[in-house]
Design a protein around this motif. Structure first.
Motif, PDB file in Angstrom:
ATOM      1  N   THR A 195       1.183   4.821 -10.459  1.00  0.00           N
ATOM      2  CA  THR A 195       1.161   6.162 -10.473  1.00  0.00           C
ATOM      3  C   THR A 195       0.235   7.018 -11.882  1.00  0.00           C
ATOM      4  N   THR A 235      -0.546  11.398  -7.820  1.00  0.00           N
ATOM      5  CA  THR A 235      -1.342  10.561  -7.526  1.00  0.00           C
ATOM      6  C   THR A 235      -0.897   8.985  -7.552  1.00  0.00           C
ATOM      7  N   CYS A 236      -0.800   8.240  -6.319  1.00  0.00           N
ATOM      8  CA  CYS A 236      -0.334   6.745  -6.446  1.00  0.00           C
ATOM      9  C   CYS A 236      -1.417   5.930  -5.732  1.00  0.00           C
ATOM     10  N   CYS A 237      -1.502   4.832  -6.056  1.00  0.00           N
ATOM     11  CA  CYS A 237      -2.505   3.740  -5.546  1.00  0.00           C
ATOM     12  C   CYS A 237      -1.772   2.445  -5.319  1.00  0.00           C
ATOM     13  N   THR A 276       0.817  -1.201  -0.081  1.00  0.00           N
ATOM     14  CA  THR A 276      -0.005  -0.002  -0.147  1.00  0.00           C
ATOM     15  C   THR A 276       0.952   1.317   0.027  1.00  0.00           C
ATOM     16  N   SER A 277       0.333   2.214  -0.547  1.00  0.00           N
ATOM     17  CA  SER A 277       0.952   3.597  -0.493  1.00  0.00           C
ATOM     18  C   SER A 277       0.280   4.648  -0.076  1.00  0.00           C
ATOM     19  N   SER A 278       0.822   5.993   0.191  1.00  0.00           N
ATOM     20  CA  SER A 278       0.172   7.160   0.561  1.00  0.00           C
ATOM     21  C   SER A 278      -0.678   7.390  -0.902  1.00  0.00           C
ATOM     22  N   GLU A 279      -1.689   8.372  -0.643  1.00  0.00           N
ATOM     23  CA  GLU A 279      -2.403   8.685  -1.833  1.00  0.00           C
ATOM     24  C   GLU A 279      -1.666   9.359  -2.769  1.00  0.00           C
ATOM     25  N   SER A 280      -0.839  10.058  -2.425  1.00  0.00           N
ATOM     26  CA  SER A 280      -0.025  10.707  -3.385  1.00  0.00           C
ATOM     27  C   SER A 280       1.483  10.979  -3.096  1.00  0.00           C
TER      28      SER A 280
END
Length: 295
Positions: free
Chosen positions: A218, A193-195, A178-182
């Motif tokens: 991204t 933006t990242c997901c 999982t990653s931060s939203e951006s």
């Protein structure tokens, strides 16, 4: 008129009686009234006290009656549903954190033209670079006590997006990342933006090292017309690989490692999807990074 509406009207009537009783209990002698003797004054005060006590008792009785009526009214379906949803959300949040133990890192990514890259010649020819940070969590094995399923295991959509370049070695199952939203660009003044994505651990292979390979989806940055010039972050997955110790994501190397993208080309002798270097990155445990970066 519905039962709930009738009950509401009854409560209003009872409360009005309570208000009247309380008003009576607090009423004093009329302005300008003076008792002629101390005896009459004492008698009057005794009567007032007795009246006040009776009124207070009546008010308490009416309040108790109003409370009983109020509690007898069925709660609306929407109110019950809201409470149920809130309880469900709390349970879900708690169970999610327990269901997905993970290891967190902050990635310091430096995108730009690297020596030997197969990126097209005009990409990053000026020497401009894009630096950004992004926080990620590697989900570690965790078996659900009810279903017996390892909830860290990635689905097929994630699995097929992983690179297949561990020839001659062994690989762990692909797990969720999982990653931060951006991602934070330009010190937080810009974002991308990242997901999230997925990861696996490769053991052995050509050099015998243990390597963590992962990708992050991204939105990229504009390829033209942006203030970054001739450099951009390609839209789609960014692929990362970094040595690890103990075959575990809990101990990643602190050395600079490559960032690549997958693009169609002829550099291998035939047209196929190939890895192209687009930059480098370093990984730091999230707890240490927050202390150093102050965010």
């Amino acid at each position: 008129m519905t039962r709930a509406a009738r009950m509401t009207l009854i409560i209003i009537a009872v409360l009005l009686q309570v208000e009247s009783a309380l008003a009576f209990s607090s009423t004093s002698l009329p302005c300008g009234h003076v008792a002629s003797t101390s005896t009459s004054r004492r008698s009057t005060n005794d009567d007032d006290s007795s009246g006040g006590d009776d009124a207070s008792e009546e008010a308490a009785r009416l309040l108790a009656r109003a409370k009983a009526i109020r509690e007898s009214i069925p709660r609306s379906t929407s109110a019950v549903a809201e409470d149920a949803d809130a309880a469900s959300a709390d349970t879900a949040d708690t169970s999610t954190s327990k269901r997905h133990p993970s290891v967190g890192y902050r990635l310091y990514v430096d995108i730009g033209r690297e020596s030997g890259t197969w990126m097209e010649p005009r990409w990053g020819a000026s020497g401009n670079r894009i630096e950004f940070t992004i926080d990620v969590e590697f989900l570690t094995p965790s078996v659900n006590g009810v279903s017996g399923v390892d909830t860290s295991l990635a689905d097929e959509e994630i699995v097929v997006r992983m690179v297949k370049d561990n020839f001659g070695g062994k690989s762990s199952p692909v797990r969720f990342l999982t990653s931060s939203e951006s991602a934070r660009l330009r010190g937080g003044f810009d974002k991308m933006t990242c997901c999230g994505g997925g990861y696996r651990i490769d053991v052995g292979g050509a050099n015998g090292q243990s390597v963590v390979r992962f990708f992050i989806e991204t939105e990229g940055t504009p390829a033209t017309g942006s203030s970054y010039g001739d450099i951009s972050v390609p839209k789609g997955p960014l692929y990362f690989s970094i040595p690890c110790f103990g075959n575990s994501v809990t101990n990643l190397s602190i050395k600079e490692s490559p960032v690549t993208v997958r693009q169609i080309g002829w550099h291998t002798g035939w047209r196929r999807e190939e890895s192209r270097i687009v930059g480098t990155f370093r990984a730091k445990k999230i707890e240490e990074a927050r202390i150093i970066d102050k965010y």
